[in-house]
Design an enzyme around this catalytic site. Sequence first.
Site, short mmCIF file in Angstrom:
data_model
loop_
_atom_site.label_atom_id
_atom_site.label_comp_id
_atom_site.label_asym_id
_atom_site.label_seq_id
_atom_site.Cartn_x
_atom_site.Cartn_y
_atom_site.Cartn_z
N GLU A 23 -0.39 -36.99 35.54
CA GLU A 23 -0.13 -37.58 34.28
C GLU A 23 1.36 -37.99 33.93
OE1 GLU A 23 -2.68 -38.27 32.17
OE2 GLU A 23 -4.38 -37.18 33.19
N CYS A 75 4.44 -38.93 25.44
CA CYS A 75 3.89 -39.74 26.23
C CYS A 75 3.22 -40.75 25.61
CB CYS A 75 3.02 -39.07 27.44
SG CYS A 75 1.71 -37.97 26.75
P1 NAD Z 1 10.17 -34.82 34.72
O1 NAD Z 1 9.44 -35.78 35.77
O2 NAD Z 1 11.68 -35.09 34.73
O3 NAD Z 1 9.86 -33.24 35.05
C1 NAD Z 1 8.37 -32.76 35.15
C2 NAD Z 1 8.36 -31.64 36.06
O4 NAD Z 1 8.56 -31.81 37.34
C3 NAD Z 1 9.47 -30.53 35.50
O5 NAD Z 1 9.03 -29.05 35.74
C4 NAD Z 1 10.36 -30.44 36.68
O6 NAD Z 1 11.26 -29.42 36.90
C5 NAD Z 1 9.57 -30.96 37.92
N1 NAD Z 1 10.07 -31.76 38.91
C6 NAD Z 1 11.09 -32.62 38.99
N2 NAD Z 1 11.40 -33.03 40.39
C7 NAD Z 1 10.43 -32.51 41.18
C8 NAD Z 1 9.64 -32.72 42.40
N3 NAD Z 1 10.55 -33.47 43.23
N4 NAD Z 1 8.68 -31.96 43.05
C9 NAD Z 1 8.14 -31.28 42.05
N5 NAD Z 1 8.39 -30.99 40.76
C10 NAD Z 1 9.47 -31.76 40.21
O7 NAD Z 1 9.73 -35.30 33.46
P2 NAD Z 1 10.09 -34.69 31.98
O8 NAD Z 1 11.60 -35.35 31.68
O9 NAD Z 1 9.97 -33.18 31.78
O10 NAD Z 1 8.93 -35.28 31.12
C11 NAD Z 1 9.04 -36.41 30.13
C12 NAD Z 1 8.09 -37.34 31.21
O11 NAD Z 1 6.98 -36.73 31.01
C13 NAD Z 1 7.93 -38.71 30.70
O12 NAD Z 1 7.87 -39.73 31.38
C14 NAD Z 1 6.42 -38.72 29.71
O13 NAD Z 1 6.02 -39.88 29.83
C15 NAD Z 1 5.65 -37.76 30.90
N6 NAD Z 1 4.58 -37.40 30.05
C16 NAD Z 1 3.50 -37.78 30.33
C17 NAD Z 1 2.41 -37.06 29.67
C18 NAD Z 1 0.77 -37.52 30.11
O14 NAD Z 1 -0.10 -36.73 29.78
N7 NAD Z 1 0.70 -38.92 30.73
C19 NAD Z 1 2.49 -36.21 29.00
C20 NAD Z 1 3.59 -35.57 28.68
C21 NAD Z 1 4.88 -36.11 29.19
#
Ligand code: NAD
Length: 496
Positions: free
Chosen positions: A249, A283
Site C-alpha cells: 500500500e 495517503c
Molecule cells: P517509508 O517508506 O519511508 O517507511 C515505511 C516503513 O518502511 C518504515 O517502517 C520504514 O522503517 C520501513 N523501511 C524503510 N526502508 C525499508 C526497506 N528498504 N526495507 C524494508 N522496510 C523499509 O514511508 P513513511 O514516510 O513512513 O510513510 C509515508 C508514505 O506512506 C507515503 O508515501 C504515503 O502515501 C504512504 N502511505 C500509504 C498508505 C496506503 O494505504 N496506500 C497509507 C499510509 C501511508
Amino acid sequence: MAKTFKNYIAGKWVAPTTGRYLENRNPADTTDLIGRFPLSGAADIDAAVRSAQDGFERWSRMPAPLRGDILRNVGDIMSARKDELSDAMTREMGKVLAETSGDVQEGIDTAYYAATEGRRLFGHTVPSELRQKWAMSVRRPIGVCGLITPFNFPMAIPTWKMFPALLCGNSVVLKPSEDVPHSSHLLVEILIEAGIPEGVLQLVHGGEEAGKRLVEHPGVPVISFTGSTDTGSKIGEVCGRMHKRLSLEMGGKNAQIVMDDADLDLALEGVLWGAFGTTGQRCTATSRLIVHRKVHDKLLARVEEAAAKLVLGDGRQTKTQVGPLIHEAAREKVERYVEIGAEQGAELVTGGARPRGSRTSDGYFYKPTIFAGVKPGSRLAVEEIFGPVLSVIKVGSYEQAVKVNNEVKYGLSSSIYTSNVNTAFSALEDLQNGITYVNAPTIGAEAHLPFGGVKQTGNGHREGGWEVFEFYSETKVCYVDFSGTLQRAQLDTYDV
Ligand code: NAD
C-alpha cells in the site's frame, strides 16, 4: 530521565542486540523527549522470526473463533483506554486529538470485525462433477507474517495488518515506523493483556536495516508493507525473487473534483478537511483540487480565506486545527516543492512559509499552502508531497477533470462534488482509483470495506474488509470421494 523501551520477542521485553537506540521526540515540541527506542539489527529480526515460527505451530491449531475471542478482548481494552492512547499518539505523531482518536477507533473497529470473522472465514462447497464426491475449499494459515508500517496512522495501520493476520492463524513480526514506535509499544502491551500467547506476536523497533532483514528473511513467507512507493518498489523486488506473498500500500496524489453544479459550501468543507487534516500527511490526502472554471474563482477565494485562518499548534490543545509535520526532513521536502511550484509558474495563493509565534516555535510546522494555476503534468500536479500543500487546477469540462485526475502514476482515492446523478455515476466508472467518494472528501475510509489503490499505489491487494482475510490465508481445496470406486474427473460419464 526519558524511558528506554525494548523489543518484544518470545514473550519477553528484550534490549536490541545492537545496543543502539533512537530518540523519539514530540514533533510539535522537540524539547519533549518521549523515550529511547531500539534501533534493531538483523540478529534481532532473526530472533523474532525464530520465536514466531514456534508461536505459529501452536497458534495455527487454535480454533479461529477462540483466536477471535482474544481480538475481542483487544477491542475492549482499546475502547477503555481510547483517550490515553489518542493523547500518546498525538504526542508522538502530531495530528490533532480528534484525528488520533479516530485512528484508535479504526483499530477498535478492526479488532471487532476480525473477532467476528473468526466465526466465518468462509470457504466454498460446490457440487462435484462425480457422484458420491464432495468438493470444498477452506482457508488455512500461512506462517510468519512480516508487517512493516508507516508513521501517519500509528495505530490503525498496524491493526489493519496484525488483526486479520492473527485471526487467520498466522504469527507476526511487527516492524513499525521508527518515527512512531510508542504507539506500537502500547498496542503490543494491550495484546499481551488481552491474552495473546507467547511467540505469536513480536515487536521489533528500528528503521531500514531491520525492515530489510525482515523482508529478506527466508522464514517469513508473507510481507505486508504500507509506506512510500520508493520503499515499496525495493521490497517488491526482493519478494518477487523469493516468491513471497506481498501486499503493498503506497503513495497517492488524490484529487477532489468540483463541478459547476456542486454545493460549494460542502466542497469547501471537504477540501479543507481533505487537504489540511493530518497536515496533509494521509495517503488519501487531497493534494489536488480540480475545479470547473465556472466556479473556480469563487471557490478558490473561499478556500484561501479559510486556509489562512486555520490554527496551527500542538494537537493536544483544543484550539489547534493543524499539527506539525512528522520531522524536519518532511518539512524540508514541503519547502522544496514550494520552490518547484514557483519555478514552474504556479501562483502561490496562501502559505508558502514556516509560521512565526510561540505556539509553533519548537515544532516542525508549516503554513497551509495553496498554489493556483497549477498546470496538469507539472511536478506539483503529479508528485506526492505528503504535506499541507494544495494544488488547484482549473478545467473546462467533466471530461477534462477526469483526464487530469487520471494522468498521475498513483491511484488511491478521488472525490467528485456534483448535484447531477449522471455525472456522479459516470465518475465512479471513469476515475482510476481504488476508492471514489461522491460529495465527500478524498478521506474517510471505513474499516469494514476494502482499502487500497490501483496503478503504482498498490499491487492488487486490499487492506480492510473481507478481502484482507484472503491475503492472510491460503486456499486449500478438499475432495472427499465416498463412492468406494475409482472415479476419474473429466473421463467418467454416467447414463441418465
Ligand atoms: P517509508 O517508506 O519511508 O517507511 C515505511 C516503513 O518502511 C518504515 O517502517 C520504514 O522503517 C520501513 N523501511 C524503510 N526502508 C525499508 C526497506 N528498504 N526495507 C524494508 N522496510 C523499509 O514511508 P513513511 O514516510 O513512513 O510513510 C509515508 C508514505 O506512506 C507515503 O508515501 C504515503 O502515501 C504512504 N502511505 C500509504 C498508505 C496506503 O494505504 N496506500 C497509507 C499510509 C501511508
